[in-house]
Design an enzyme around this catalytic site. Structure first.
Site, PDB file in Angstrom:
ATOM      1  N   HIS A   1       0.810  -1.212   0.000  1.00  0.00           N
ATOM      2  CA  HIS A   1       0.000   0.000   0.000  1.00  0.00           C
ATOM      3  C   HIS A   1       0.848   1.268   0.000  1.00  0.00           C
ATOM      4  O   HIS A   1       0.336   2.351  -0.261  1.00  0.00           O
ATOM      5  CB  HIS A   1      -1.000   0.000   1.172  1.00  0.00           C
ATOM      6  CG  HIS A   1      -0.402   0.240   2.519  1.00  0.00           C
ATOM      7  ND1 HIS A   1      -0.189  -0.765   3.440  1.00  0.00           N
ATOM      8  CD2 HIS A   1       0.001   1.374   3.131  1.00  0.00           C
ATOM      9  CE1 HIS A   1       0.312  -0.260   4.545  1.00  0.00           C
ATOM     10  NE2 HIS A   1       0.444   1.039   4.375  1.00  0.00           N
TER      11      HIS A   1
ATOM     12  N   ASP B   1       0.264  -7.534   1.479  1.00  0.00           N
ATOM     13  CA  ASP B   1       0.657  -6.136   1.650  1.00  0.00           C
ATOM     14  C   ASP B   1       2.172  -5.961   1.752  1.00  0.00           C
ATOM     15  O   ASP B   1       2.687  -5.279   2.639  1.00  0.00           O
ATOM     16  CB  ASP B   1      -0.029  -5.507   2.867  1.00  0.00           C
ATOM     17  CG  ASP B   1      -0.078  -3.980   2.763  1.00  0.00           C
ATOM     18  OD1 ASP B   1       0.544  -3.417   1.834  1.00  0.00           O
ATOM     19  OD2 ASP B   1      -0.735  -3.344   3.622  1.00  0.00           O
TER      20      ASP B   1
ATOM     21  N   SER C   1       4.298   2.932   7.776  1.00  0.00           N
ATOM     22  CA  SER C   1       4.131   1.733   6.956  1.00  0.00           C
ATOM     23  C   SER C   1       5.402   1.385   6.194  1.00  0.00           C
ATOM     24  O   SER C   1       6.002   2.238   5.541  1.00  0.00           O
ATOM     25  CB  SER C   1       3.008   1.931   5.935  1.00  0.00           C
ATOM     26  OG  SER C   1       1.760   1.666   6.498  1.00  0.00           O
TER      27      SER C   1
END
Length: 376
Positions: free
Chosen positions: A115, A146, A229
């Site tokens: 992402h 992911d 992230s």
């Protein structure tokens, strides 16, 4: 619990359909739309990979060093961990926002979240060592887990790969540090503990999330904020034991402090090695039913199952005789009133598991036994 992604300053708010959700640490969000079953490293020197260029894997990376137990020794352990690992954590910028990444090898491969990269093909990468911004290109992305790998076009000679530890040896209560670029503040470090292991959470699609349901996650109290992230969750042994990916949130209060989730190092290295070698994932370790489905409502307008929209030729469902128009009601003894429930039920299994699927065909309830495939 459902979750979505936390990336970086694209300044988009995290949205969700439930009171408690998870936001992907990228600066992004979450939803519950229809989804296909198949998506359409004790001295700093010890953390450096050898001349072969591969990221090192250190067995037993789960044991947290405290340096003797007193406060001064513990502080030194913190400082040495940061000095050893932070140079391996980078900031990744795309046209939509930013996130973090971990230097994987001397050849310039960097592992991050899917992402974070989104649909971008090229990236600006800022190293913690103070180099000018470097250009990188996509190697591969695997949204179902992911994870993604990018590669620097001109990796510097002093590029420092991180050392990945044994996430299977982690213990609840163990001290960990989260490193990354929260809110664009590169080189930031927060601390916490391992709060729980083997969590399964769902990540929505809005705001950059992949829509994946991810299992075997490490839950941590270390602060994970937008921009974290793809960064590093690290033990005081100076080993990366996870990639921060999701943070829990409350619809009324925003991010829920102290509840974050990281993909374990064992999964990261398993997937990243395949992407680097093959340019794609050939063995995901994630079970697949082999259908594309959508949630349906019953006569009372309540969720009633997952309608099969399409069946993958040769997949698990196809071999068991399921076809378009069937409505999946249960996997084993677990009801599947909506697509999210089916995805969560599937995430409890691995490829090769034998399961019983109960489904409705034109008002006739039927059962089929099938062997789950691999979501690659």
């Amino acid at each position: 619990m459902s979750c979505s992604s936390v990336r970086g300053p694209s300044r988009r708010s995290a949205l969700a359909a439930g009171a408690v959700l998870c936001v992907a640490a990228l600066l992004a969000g979450c939803d519950s739309g229809s989804d296909p079953d198949s998506v359409p490293r004790p001295e700093a020197a010890s953390t450096t990979a050898g001349d072969s260029g591969a990221a090192s894997r250190t067995p037993g990376g789960g044991a947290a060093a405290t340096g003797g137990g007193d406060g001064a020794a513990l502080q030194r352990a913190y400082e040495r961990t940061v000095q050893a690992v932070l140079p391996s954590v980078v900031q990744i910028t795309t046209g939509d926002g930013l996130g973090s990444g971990i230097v994987y090898d001397r050849r310039g491969h960097i592992v991050t979240n899917a992402h974070v990269v989104g649909d971008a093909r090229s990236f600006d990468v800022t190293l913690a060592t103070g180099h000018a911004t470097l250009r990188a290109g996509i190697v591969a992305s695997f949204p179902p887990q992911d994870l993604a790998v990018i590669k620097l076009e001109q990796p510097p000679k002093d590029l420092k790969p991180a050392s990945f530890g044994d996430s299977g040896a982690l213990r609840i209560g163990q001290i960990v540090l989260a490193m990354g670029s929260p809110l664009g503040l590169s080189g930031s470090v927060t601390q916490g503990i391992v709060s729980a292991l083997e969590r399964t959470v769902g990540e929505g699609r809005s705001g950059g999330g992949t829509g994946a349901t991810i299992g075997n996650l490490v839950q941590t109290s270390a602060a994970i904020n937008p921009g974290n992230s793809g960064g590093a969750l690290v033990t005081l042994d100076r080993q990366v034991i996870g990639v921060p990916t999701l943070a829990a949130a409350d619809l009324e209060r925003g991010l829920a402090a102290g509840i974050g989730f990281a993909i374990p190092a064992s999964t990261v290295t398993h997937i990243a090695d395949q992407m680097i070698e093959h340019g794609r994932v050939t063995d995901s370790g994630k079970a697949a039913l082999g259908i594309t489905g959508r949630s349906v409502l019953g006569p009372d307008y309540q969720p009633a199952g997952v309608a099969v929209v399409a069946v993958a030729r040769g997949g698990a469902a196809d071999r068991a005789g399921l076809r378009a128009g069937d409505v999946v009601l249960r996997i084993g003894d677990v009801p599947t009133p909506a697509l999210s429930a089916l995805t969560d039920a599937r995430a409890r299994h691995r490829p090769g598991d034998r399961v019983r699927v109960t489904y409705d065909r034109n008002g006739d309830e039927r059962t089929a036994s099938l062997t789950l495939g691999d979501l690659s």
